[in-house]
Design a protein around this motif. Structure first.
Motif, PDB file in Angstrom:
ATOM      1  N   SER A 177      12.101  -0.744  -1.294  1.00  0.00           N
ATOM      2  CA  SER A 177      11.424  -1.057  -1.470  1.00  0.00           C
ATOM      3  C   SER A 177      11.341  -2.373  -0.052  1.00  0.00           C
ATOM      4  O   SER A 177       9.997  -2.418   0.019  1.00  0.00           O
ATOM      5  N   TRP A 178      12.350  -3.122  -0.031  1.00  0.00           N
ATOM      6  CA  TRP A 178      11.416  -4.062   1.086  1.00  0.00           C
ATOM      7  C   TRP A 178      11.221  -3.853   2.500  1.00  0.00           C
ATOM      8  O   TRP A 178      10.209  -4.394   3.335  1.00  0.00           O
ATOM      9  N   LEU A 179      11.573  -2.126   3.024  1.00  0.00           N
ATOM     10  CA  LEU A 179      10.944  -1.911   4.009  1.00  0.00           C
ATOM     11  C   LEU A 179       9.444  -1.058   3.865  1.00  0.00           C
ATOM     12  O   LEU A 179       8.858  -1.569   4.433  1.00  0.00           O
ATOM     13  N   LEU A 180       9.509  -1.076   2.602  1.00  0.00           N
ATOM     14  CA  LEU A 180       7.418  -0.664   2.497  1.00  0.00           C
ATOM     15  C   LEU A 180       7.054  -2.706   1.973  1.00  0.00           C
ATOM     16  O   LEU A 180       5.720  -2.223   2.124  1.00  0.00           O
ATOM     17  N   HIS A 181       7.961  -3.141   1.405  1.00  0.00           N
ATOM     18  CA  HIS A 181       7.060  -4.674   1.953  1.00  0.00           C
ATOM     19  C   HIS A 181       7.113  -5.546   3.111  1.00  0.00           C
ATOM     20  O   HIS A 181       5.798  -6.576   3.699  1.00  0.00           O
ATOM     21  N   ARG A 182       8.090  -4.875   4.304  1.00  0.00           N
ATOM     22  CA  ARG A 182       8.303  -5.314   5.070  1.00  0.00           C
ATOM     23  C   ARG A 182       6.871  -5.345   5.859  1.00  0.00           C
ATOM     24  O   ARG A 182       6.352  -6.499   6.680  1.00  0.00           O
ATOM     25  N   ALA A 183       6.230  -4.036   6.446  1.00  0.00           N
ATOM     26  CA  ALA A 183       4.826  -4.129   7.013  1.00  0.00           C
ATOM     27  C   ALA A 183       3.721  -3.016   6.598  1.00  0.00           C
ATOM     28  O   ALA A 183       4.907  -1.906   6.123  1.00  0.00           O
ATOM     29  N   PRO A 184       2.730  -3.103   6.411  1.00  0.00           N
ATOM     30  CA  PRO A 184       2.362  -1.988   5.657  1.00  0.00           C
ATOM     31  C   PRO A 184       2.162  -0.838   6.829  1.00  0.00           C
ATOM     32  O   PRO A 184       1.774   0.650   7.181  1.00  0.00           O
ATOM     33  N   ASN A 185       2.921  -0.939   7.956  1.00  0.00           N
ATOM     34  CA  ASN A 185       2.369   1.243   8.922  1.00  0.00           C
ATOM     35  C   ASN A 185       4.234   0.946   8.658  1.00  0.00           C
ATOM     36  O   ASN A 185       4.388   1.687   9.522  1.00  0.00           O
ATOM     37  N   VAL A 186       4.631   0.365   8.255  1.00  0.00           N
ATOM     38  CA  VAL A 186       6.352   1.516   8.102  1.00  0.00           C
ATOM     39  C   VAL A 186       6.450   1.809   6.951  1.00  0.00           C
ATOM     40  O   VAL A 186       6.343   2.115   5.592  1.00  0.00           O
ATOM     41  N   ARG A 214       1.256   9.422   2.491  1.00  0.00           N
ATOM     42  CA  ARG A 214       1.902   8.644   1.730  1.00  0.00           C
ATOM     43  C   ARG A 214       2.662   7.687   2.405  1.00  0.00           C
ATOM     44  O   ARG A 214       3.641   8.297   3.353  1.00  0.00           O
ATOM     45  N   ARG A 215       3.778   6.845   2.275  1.00  0.00           N
ATOM     46  CA  ARG A 215       4.123   5.589   3.392  1.00  0.00           C
ATOM     47  C   ARG A 215       5.219   6.606   3.028  1.00  0.00           C
ATOM     48  O   ARG A 215       6.136   6.564   3.849  1.00  0.00           O
ATOM     49  N   PRO A 226       0.805  -1.141  -0.033  1.00  0.00           N
ATOM     50  CA  PRO A 226      -0.240   0.159   0.411  1.00  0.00           C
ATOM     51  C   PRO A 226       0.520   1.255   0.301  1.00  0.00           C
ATOM     52  O   PRO A 226       2.266   1.095   0.472  1.00  0.00           O
ATOM     53  N   LEU A 227       0.111   2.355  -0.754  1.00  0.00           N
ATOM     54  CA  LEU A 227       1.237   3.869  -0.723  1.00  0.00           C
ATOM     55  C   LEU A 227       1.033   4.527   0.401  1.00  0.00           C
ATOM     56  O   LEU A 227       1.580   5.575   0.467  1.00  0.00           O
ATOM     57  N   MET A 241       9.943  -4.601  17.128  1.00  0.00           N
ATOM     58  CA  MET A 241       9.355  -3.356  17.834  1.00  0.00           C
ATOM     59  C   MET A 241       8.006  -2.888  16.296  1.00  0.00           C
ATOM     60  O   MET A 241       7.580  -2.939  16.349  1.00  0.00           O
ATOM     61  N   VAL A 242       8.982  -3.363  15.390  1.00  0.00           N
ATOM     62  CA  VAL A 242       8.564  -3.589  13.919  1.00  0.00           C
ATOM     63  C   VAL A 242       6.915  -3.878  14.348  1.00  0.00           C
ATOM     64  O   VAL A 242       5.837  -3.675  13.557  1.00  0.00           O
ATOM     65  N   ASP A 243       7.702  -5.959  14.696  1.00  0.00           N
ATOM     66  CA  ASP A 243       5.534  -5.909  14.469  1.00  0.00           C
ATOM     67  C   ASP A 243       5.165  -5.760  15.650  1.00  0.00           C
ATOM     68  O   ASP A 243       3.604  -5.818  15.985  1.00  0.00           O
ATOM     69  N   TYR A 244       5.453  -5.130  16.586  1.00  0.00           N
ATOM     70  CA  TYR A 244       4.653  -5.165  18.000  1.00  0.00           C
ATOM     71  C   TYR A 244       3.605  -3.919  17.037  1.00  0.00           C
ATOM     72  O   TYR A 244       2.704  -3.365  17.186  1.00  0.00           O
ATOM     73  N   CYS A 245       4.229  -2.934  16.567  1.00  0.00           N
ATOM     74  CA  CYS A 245       3.659  -2.122  15.897  1.00  0.00           C
ATOM     75  C   CYS A 245       2.699  -1.829  15.300  1.00  0.00           C
ATOM     76  O   CYS A 245       1.708  -1.362  15.102  1.00  0.00           O
ATOM     77  N   ALA A 246       3.357  -3.069  14.436  1.00  0.00           N
ATOM     78  CA  ALA A 246       1.993  -3.248  12.972  1.00  0.00           C
ATOM     79  C   ALA A 246       0.821  -3.982  14.168  1.00  0.00           C
ATOM     80  O   ALA A 246       0.092  -3.292  13.150  1.00  0.00           O
ATOM     81  N   ARG A 247       0.737  -5.064  14.723  1.00  0.00           N
ATOM     82  CA  ARG A 247      -0.198  -5.506  15.718  1.00  0.00           C
ATOM     83  C   ARG A 247      -1.075  -3.783  16.318  1.00  0.00           C
ATOM     84  O   ARG A 247      -2.414  -4.377  16.094  1.00  0.00           O
ATOM     85  N   GLU A 248      -0.320  -2.799  16.802  1.00  0.00           N
ATOM     86  CA  GLU A 248      -1.457  -2.734  17.356  1.00  0.00           C
ATOM     87  C   GLU A 248      -1.201  -1.059  17.054  1.00  0.00           C
ATOM     88  O   GLU A 248      -1.620  -0.224  17.319  1.00  0.00           O
ATOM     89  N   GLY A 249      -1.397  -0.750  15.077  1.00  0.00           N
ATOM     90  CA  GLY A 249      -1.912   0.061  14.718  1.00  0.00           C
ATOM     91  C   GLY A 249      -1.237   1.636  14.897  1.00  0.00           C
ATOM     92  O   GLY A 249      -1.777   2.909  14.663  1.00  0.00           O
ATOM     93  N   ILE A 250       0.169   1.196  14.932  1.00  0.00           N
ATOM     94  CA  ILE A 250       1.466   2.337  15.710  1.00  0.00           C
ATOM     95  C   ILE A 250       1.992   2.336  14.536  1.00  0.00           C
ATOM     96  O   ILE A 250       2.991   1.271  13.557  1.00  0.00           O
ATOM     97  N   ALA A 251       2.539   3.181  13.718  1.00  0.00           N
ATOM     98  CA  ALA A 251       3.776   3.974  12.552  1.00  0.00           C
ATOM     99  C   ALA A 251       4.915   3.540  12.839  1.00  0.00           C
ATOM    100  O   ALA A 251       5.245   3.939  14.341  1.00  0.00           O
ATOM    101  N   PHE A 252       5.114   2.801  12.174  1.00  0.00           N
ATOM    102  CA  PHE A 252       6.423   3.271  12.597  1.00  0.00           C
ATOM    103  C   PHE A 252       7.911   3.288  11.743  1.00  0.00           C
ATOM    104  O   PHE A 252       7.260   2.895  10.618  1.00  0.00           O
ATOM    105  N   VAL A 253       8.641   3.903  11.626  1.00  0.00           N
ATOM    106  CA  VAL A 253       9.252   5.429  11.195  1.00  0.00           C
ATOM    107  C   VAL A 253      11.015   4.857  10.969  1.00  0.00           C
ATOM    108  O   VAL A 253      11.396   5.039  12.196  1.00  0.00           O
TER     109      VAL A 253
END
Ligand code: NAP
Length: 293
Positions: A244-253, A16-17, A4-5, A192-204
């Motif tokens: 691109s790998w980061l963008l594929h890693r999880a939608p909250n990244v 935009r991500r 997702p963009l 941390m990426v996984d935790y944030c993805a589960r909780e709907g928190i942006a990971f920057v």
């Protein structure tokens, strides 16, 4: 599948991500003082918006203040939908000296200064830059919550924190984002990426191209060959594969690559359109390896 963009923050704001990290547009060495090529810096920022970027990351400590002032000089009055994230809690004294001040008073002082520098009445996302070990985290977060209640900041973010600290902060205030170092070659942040993805928190992820914050280096140096090899099959550069790998890693990244170059900016933005197949992702996974909790 193409990732997702856009990403929606937990207050409904959509960005935009693929964003832009403005830190490099400061005096060197040490991200101290005004950016030497001031007018060129303005061009980079304006080009970022033309290319569709609507999320810019900065900090009061960059300059200090000069980076925020460059952004406002280049982009104010801000177009509708532009989302600016800044940070407080780091006091920079010279190119090589800084100290942390995460006290409620220190954060208020930094925030007031950022509001002036950016010429806004409310900061979209205000991040605690580093946890100050001399100040209880609860005081810093309560201070940020107060700024939010007063309408000076809209969303609260935390930077350079652990999952445990994030959980503590979340018991006090609603946290919208985490900004920690992370890239295809530096995967310590996986839990941390996984935790944030589960909780709907942006990971920057900062340093998404693996650069040292205080130096100009070749991005993802040691892995450049392997990434370039994967990129060759996709008509992409090593840098684009890493983003691109980061963008594929999880939608909250939400990666915020930094650059002082319009050509690099254009290259980086184009990475958002890259599609990595499961096979390519597997290849990248085996190259870097997932970090465990
Ligand atoms: N929260 C924190 O503590 C923290 C710490 C550091 C950074 N940050 C944030 O993260 C952002 C990004 O971090 P960063 O700038 O340190 O690292 P980065 O994005 O990993 O890398 C930036 C470096 O890569 C080069 N580069 C960018 N695009 C390139 C391309 N397409 N091809 C080749 N080289 C390229 C840039 O040089 P050129 O200028 O020549 O393109 C620059 O030296 C910062 O702007 C800042 O907003 C936060």
């Amino acid at each position: 599948m193409q990732p997702p963009l856009t990403f929606r923050f937990n207050d409904g704001t959509e960005v935009r991500r693929l964003g832009y990290g403005a830190m490099r547009l400061t005096g060197q060495p040490g991200n101290f003082g005004p950016y030497e090529a001031w007018e060129d810096g303005k061009k980079v920022l304006r080009r970022a918006l033309e290319l569709g970027i609507n999320c810019i990351d900065t900090a009061r400590a960059y300059g200090p203040g000069w980076n925020e002032r460059l952004i406002s000089e280049a982009l104010h009055p801000y177009p509708q939908g532009l989302f600016i994230a800044t940070k407080g809690g780091v006091v920079k004294k010279s190119a090589s000296e800084r100290y942390l001040d995460g006290s409620a008073d220190g954060l208020r002082r930094d925030c007031e200064q950022s509001l002036k520098n950016l010429r806004v009445e409310c900061i979209d996302l205000y991040q605690l830059h580093w946890v100050d070990s001399d100040v209880p985290l609860s005081e810093s977060v309560t201070g940020l919550a107060r700024l939010q209640q007063e309408g000076k900041i809209r969303l609260i973010g935390l930077s350079n924190i652990t999952v445990k600290q994030l959980e503590e902060a979340r018991s006090i205030a609603r946290i919208a984002s985490v900004q920690n170092r992370y890239s295809v070659t530096e995967r310590q942040g996986d839990p941390m990426v996984d935790y944030c993805a589960r909780e709907g928190i942006a990971f920057v992820p900062y340093g998404p191209l693996g650069a040292d914050p205080m130096k100009h280096g070749s991005p993802l140096a040691s892995a450049q060959g392997a990434l370039a090899e994967i990129g060759k099959h996709l008509g992409a550069t090593a840098t684009q594969v890493a983003l691109s790998w980061l963008l594929h890693r999880a939608p909250n990244v939400l990666p915020i690559p930094g650059t002082t170059s319009i050509a690099h900016l254009e290259e980086n933005v184009a990475a958002a359109r890259l599609n990595l197949t499961q096979d390519r992702l597997q290849q990248l996974e085996s190259m870097s390896g997932r970090a465990n909790e």
